[in-house]
Design an enzyme around this catalytic site. Structure first.
Site, mmCIF file in Angstrom:
data_model
loop_
_atom_site.group_PDB
_atom_site.id
_atom_site.type_symbol
_atom_site.label_atom_id
_atom_site.label_comp_id
_atom_site.label_asym_id
_atom_site.label_seq_id
_atom_site.Cartn_x
_atom_site.Cartn_y
_atom_site.Cartn_z
ATOM 1 N N PRO A 44 25.701 41.444 26.359
ATOM 2 C CG PRO A 44 27.622 40.367 27.838
ATOM 3 C CD PRO A 44 27.646 41.560 26.249
ATOM 4 C CG ASP A 83 28.861 41.809 31.748
ATOM 5 O OD1 ASP A 83 29.528 40.511 32.655
ATOM 6 O OD2 ASP A 83 29.044 42.883 31.817
ATOM 7 C CD1 TRP A 521 33.585 47.835 32.604
ATOM 8 C CD2 TRP A 521 32.571 47.494 31.004
ATOM 9 N NE1 TRP A 521 32.974 48.746 32.835
ATOM 10 C CE2 TRP A 521 31.581 48.254 32.098
ATOM 11 C CE3 TRP A 521 31.571 47.011 29.466
ATOM 12 C CZ2 TRP A 521 30.053 49.289 31.825
ATOM 13 C CZ3 TRP A 521 30.600 47.730 29.992
ATOM 14 C CH2 TRP A 521 29.979 48.507 30.913
ATOM 15 C CD GLN A 549 28.414 49.554 26.660
ATOM 16 O OE1 GLN A 549 29.232 49.115 26.975
ATOM 17 N NE2 GLN A 549 27.437 49.846 28.535
ATOM 18 C CD1 TRP A 553 31.188 44.203 25.122
ATOM 19 C CD2 TRP A 553 29.506 44.675 24.056
ATOM 20 N NE1 TRP A 553 31.149 43.313 24.374
ATOM 21 C CE2 TRP A 553 30.042 43.622 23.172
ATOM 22 C CE3 TRP A 553 28.684 45.375 22.352
ATOM 23 C CZ2 TRP A 553 29.633 42.727 22.554
ATOM 24 C CZ3 TRP A 553 28.573 44.762 21.689
ATOM 25 C CH2 TRP A 553 28.657 43.663 21.201
ATOM 26 C CE LYS A 586 20.852 58.358 34.346
ATOM 27 N NZ LYS A 586 22.265 58.964 35.001
ATOM 28 C CE LYS A 589 14.139 51.764 40.552
ATOM 29 N NZ LYS A 589 14.259 50.554 42.163
#
Length: 946
Positions: A44, A83, A521, A549, A553, A586, A589
């Site tokens: 999610p 989530d 989590w 993850q 997750w 990476k 902004k």
């Protein structure tokens, strides 16, 4: 004449409307599924932030396998999820309210704060839904699970109760990673997501010895990268078997590891040596009086500020003597508990020093100014040996980005360390893509697994369902709302759940809930159980997320399953690399290099962006997102295939026949069908093994072969008067296009649908089709080998032509090809002749080589001249907007006798080559006539539309 077809993006939107109007997604789930259920779990996302380009990657890979399995005859229900708890949400609301800490939240009120959190999680719901829809990710968001819903929270409580009943959930006072900004603990898997390389001030500090055997100022030198912990020092640790030296350095005598003397005090003189065991028991003066004064008069007063031994001491860094502050280091705390060192907090949970810390009172321990002032103070008192900048990897809060500190406090834990072997055993049963993740990044994590720091001292989260009796202290875990005797509309969140009093099962007293909430989590890690997938749809056949993850997750899914005594939660996992900018940086902004996914989709189509993610490199590798490469990829795959479909539409007449048993197939047709079924076989094998990149690239190669070899070599068949051969060519082409549409459907669902409907697929949608079945008999090994040889020969001969400076439109007398076999089938020789434009090909036996006779006879020049005329007139037809249905009378006029002879010799080829009805060589030139030179012959060409 401009292209009347809509843009890629507009066409995709038309396909979307078609799907929705005809309920295609619903029909794919409800259609017959002879192979049973295929289980997919959606990890999610949180909808309080806009979707990014990395979400395209994840959702593209999530979508592909379920589409593929659906076409294979499985039923793939795809329940979405949201989530909705945790720090990410809380911090966003704090930002909106201008809060900087927990005190402001409690002053504002937990109830209104949590209500704002509940609203915040849906801030970008519309963006997420439209992004998901526009990308073509088929997932059921109408019946999605939502982690804050009461029924979901109750499901989580049921899981916690089972873990409690298994004796795995416990409370302990120990050092845990703690974010002072957020005021809560972090688990080891959260901690692993926040490491940053930083430069901190490290210090070598002199601790003045009280019990000494020498005259003069004798010190123990210790090193630390966290000067803020020095006021809390209560012991120094040495290694019993490490050799130490007492070094005369100026007026001081300094104890340090003997092996480090040359590095730390190269000008010093060793006056004595001793094993670490001999230093144990040595006492020294506290650096600061704060802790000593606080514990004065207690039983702890005489238990600190001496040298002890510890097995964690090394000589890799520092001095071989370790500064010990038991409340701010896991090893320190364990040592302090073992030998009874004083335990006193000089720092509050918000990371600031207590008022009793004198010049440090109220200051945040992680501020560099604190370290600077401590160093200045030590230097002023003659206790600073030296200082230096030290670059190391240090944990930061994964959400607020503040430095984490290690802090002793009460927390709740799940005994994952006791389940290490079972975690590793179940991990062995998972098919990971890439495979190295299993024993590498994920396996290494499991081998070092720590107990799960499960509780959080926060507000917007799943409340920990532990009630503690106010009278006898007994703890009980609640597994359902029914046990609380609450109303049907009960809100299980804080502060409402905090007000529920439970009767103690042991003494009958009043029990109140602990104030903690659970690690966020856990919410997603327990989704198979809380969302109702378990037990019927457990384990998942497939899940997919990015590599971070493995600490999120992927880990919590496995951790919860094993804690419940169950098998692995997923059979197959695709683990994705991160998406970076075109230069490998990476995206952020601050760097201004954010790629907005909807802009890319609107400009180039969702399929192109999906295809980029599948094919740029392997799934587990980091992907540089380069718009220029995306454009090239779009043209090389979708542009080429789109042109092939347009060509097909131009000539298709509805009389196509199945290719099985079709008479009149050419060698080129047999090869094309062999390539088609070879690709079906290899794409199927790849996807069934959860490999994505190779199958996608194979489809791209098939499209290229269809366009640049089969169709280019077959064009004249569509224009000829041989109706039977034209029908064969159209039938082969339709078979290839329909099969390619089916193969592309999981990868590029919009474009595949467009191709399928334009070519005349029999079902309402390509996504309701059955996955292509390999016809092994069609994979003609001889045809594949001979055609590969033919194309290699053609490539070498064209290279030879280019080196000789002979335009390919200029016919040459002959070519000689030497092959080890000395054989090349007649149809393949004909392909070489036509492709290379030579009158004859001689095949000989010997080492592979080619050669050309580049001598030009007048007859060859004349033939080449006519080819130049054909090329020129066809270019004029195109610029004039003519279609293949338009016929012309071609006009050619020249005073050159060789041109006249060329027209006489090749009149029929010229007229047929320009879709003409006749040739005119006299009279006035048409208005569109152009004058040009070919083979040094000047002429005027044009045409009149009939």
């Amino acid at each position: 004449m401009p292209d009347a077809r809509p843009s890629v993006s507009e066409r995709e939107k038309e396909v979307l409307e078609y799907w929705e109007k005809n309920d295609i997604f619903k029909k794919t789930v409800e259609k017959d599924a002879p192979r049973g259920a295929f289980v997919f779990y959606e990890g999610p996302p949180t909808a309080n932030g806009k979707p990014g380009i990395h979400h395209v990657e994840a959702r593209a890979f999530k979508d592909l396998i379920p589409r593929f399995r659906t076409m294979q005859g499985y039923r793939v229900a795809r329940k979405g999820g949201w989530d909705t708890h945790g720090l990410p949400v809380e911090l966003e609301v704090e930002k909106q309210l201008g809060f900087t800490g927990k005190a402001q939240i409690e002053e504002f009120g937990i109830a209104p704060f949590n209500e704002k959190c509940k609203e915040s999680v849906w801030t970008y719901l519309t963006d997420w839904k439209e992004f998901t829809r526009r990308l073509g990710f088929w997932v059921d968001l109408d019946n999605a699970y939502v982690t804050y819903k009461p029924e979901y929270v109750e499901g989580l409580w049921g899981v916690i109760k089972k873990i409690w009943d298994r004796g795995l959930l416990y409370q302990d006072y120990r050092v845990t990673p703690h974010c002072p900004r957020c005021g809560t603990s972090l688990s080891s898997h959260e901690l692993a997501q926040g490491y940053k390389d930083v430069k901190d001030i490290s210090v070598y500090v002199k601790f003045k010895v009280i019990t000494k055997e020498t005259d003069g100022n004798e010190y123990l030198v210790a090193w630390t990268t966290t000067p803020w912990t020095l006021p809390s020092n209560v012991a120094l640790a040495v290694g019993e078997d490490i050799a130490y030296a007492l070094v005369k350095h100026g007026e001081d005598l300094l104890w340090m590891a003997r092996d480090l003397v040359a590095k730390l005090a190269p000008d010093g003189e060793i006056v004595r040596e001793a094993q670490g065991s001999a230093l144990v028991g040595m006492e020294y003066e506290p650096l600061y009086p704060f802790v000593r004064d606080a514990i004065k008069g207690t039983e702890q007063e005489k238990k600190g500020w001496f040298v002890t031994s510890a097995d964690f001491v090394t000589t890799t860094d520092g001095t071989g003597i370790v500064h010990t502050a038991v409340m701010y280091g896991a090893d320190d705390f364990e040592l302090g508990t073992k030998i009874g060192l004083p335990k006193y907090h000089l720092v509050k949970l918000d990371g600031t020093f207590l008022p009793s810390a004198d010049f440090l009172a109220g200051r945040l321990v992680t501020d560099e100014g604190v370290a600077v002032d401590i160093i200045k103070d030590l230097a002023h008192r003659g206790l600073l040996f030296k200082k230096e900048k030290f670059e190391h990897s240090y944990p930061h809060c994964w959400r607020c980005k503040s430095k984490v500190i290690y802090y002793a406090k009460d927390s709740w834990y799940i005994r994952m360390s006791s389940l290490r072997d079972k975690l590793l055993e179940e991990n062995e049963k998972i098919n990971w893509e890439p495979s190295h993740i299993r024993d590498g990044r994920f396996g290494e994590w499991l081998r070092e697994v720590k107990d799960w720091a499960f509780s959080r001292e926060r507000y917007w989260g799943t409340p920990l369902p532990i009630w503690v009796c106010e009278e006898c202290g007994d703890k009980q875990c609640v597994g359902s709302f029914a046990e609380l005797d609450v109303r049907a509309d009960f809100d299980p969140h804080r502060p409402h759940v905090d007000e529920v009093v439970v009767k103690c099962a042991k003494c009958g007293g009043s029990a109140r809930r602990v104030k903690d909430v659970c690690d966020v989590w856990f919410d997603s890690g327990a989704m198979p159980y809380a969302s109702g997938e378990y037990p019927d749809r457990y384990p998942a056949d497939y899940i997919c997320e990015a590599i971070d993850q493995t600490r999120g997750w992927f880990y919590t899914l496995l951790a919860v399953s094993v804690a419940l005594g169950l098998e692995r939660p997923a059979k197959n996992i695709i683990c994705l690399g991160h998406v970076l900018d075109a230069k490998g940086k990476k995206m952020s902004k601050s760097l201004g290099n954010i790629v907005r996914p909807m802009e890319m989709i609107d400009a180039y189509g969702a399929d192109s962006v999906r295809w980029y993610m599948y094919t740029i490199n392997q799934p587990g590798e980091s992907k540089r997102f380069d718009e220029k490469t995306l454009v090239e990829m779009q043209r090389a795959v979708f542009g080429i295939l789109g042109n092939v479909v347009s060509f097909y539409e131009t000539y298709a007449d509805g009389r196509m026949q199945p290719v099985v048993g079709l008479a009149g197939l050419t060698a080129l047709d047999s090869w094309m069908l062999a390539r088609l079924h070879e690709t079906v076989r290899d794409v199927t094998d790849g996807l069934e093994s959860y490999r994505v990149t190779e199958p996608a690239r194979l489809i791209g190669a098939l499209i290229d072969d269809l366009s640049t070899w089969w169709l280019r070599r077959s064009r004249d068949r569509f224009k000829s008067n041989d109706d039977a051969d034209k029908l064969v060519a159209l039938s082969v082409m339709r078979e290839c296009l329909l099969t390619i549409a089916k193969l592309m459907a999981p990868f590029a669902p919009f474009f595949a649908e467009d191709v399928y409907l334009r070519v005349g697929g029999e079902k309402p949608s390509v996504h309701l089709e059955t996955w292509p079945v390999v016809d092994a008999s069609a994979i003609n090994g001889v045809a594949l080998t001979q055609m590969a040889q033919t194309r290699s020969v053609v490539s070498k001969l064209l290279e030879a032509r280019a080196n000789a400076g002979k335009n390919v439109r200029q016919a040459l007398a002959s070519a000689t090809v030497t092959l080890p076999s000395g054989e090349l089938g007649a149809e393949y020789v004909a392909l070489v002749k036509d492709e290379v434009n030579v009158k004859a090909v001689l095949v000989e036996k010997g080492e592979y080589a080619v050669s050309l006779d580049v001598t030009l006879t007048p007859a060859l020049v004349r033939e080449g001249t006519v080819r130049e005329i054909v090329r020129r007139v066809n270019a004029m037809r195109k610029s004039g907007g003519l279609t293949i249905d338009d016929r012309i009378e071609v006009y050619v006029q020249s005073i050159e006798p060789e041109v006249a002879l060329a027209l006489e010799e090749h009149r029929d080829a010229l007229v047929a080559g320009v879709l003409g009805t006749g040739l005119c060589t006299t009279g006035d030139a048409p208005d569109n006539a152009e004058t040009f030179r070919a083979n040094e012959f000047e002429m005027t060409v044009g045409f009149t539309k009939i």
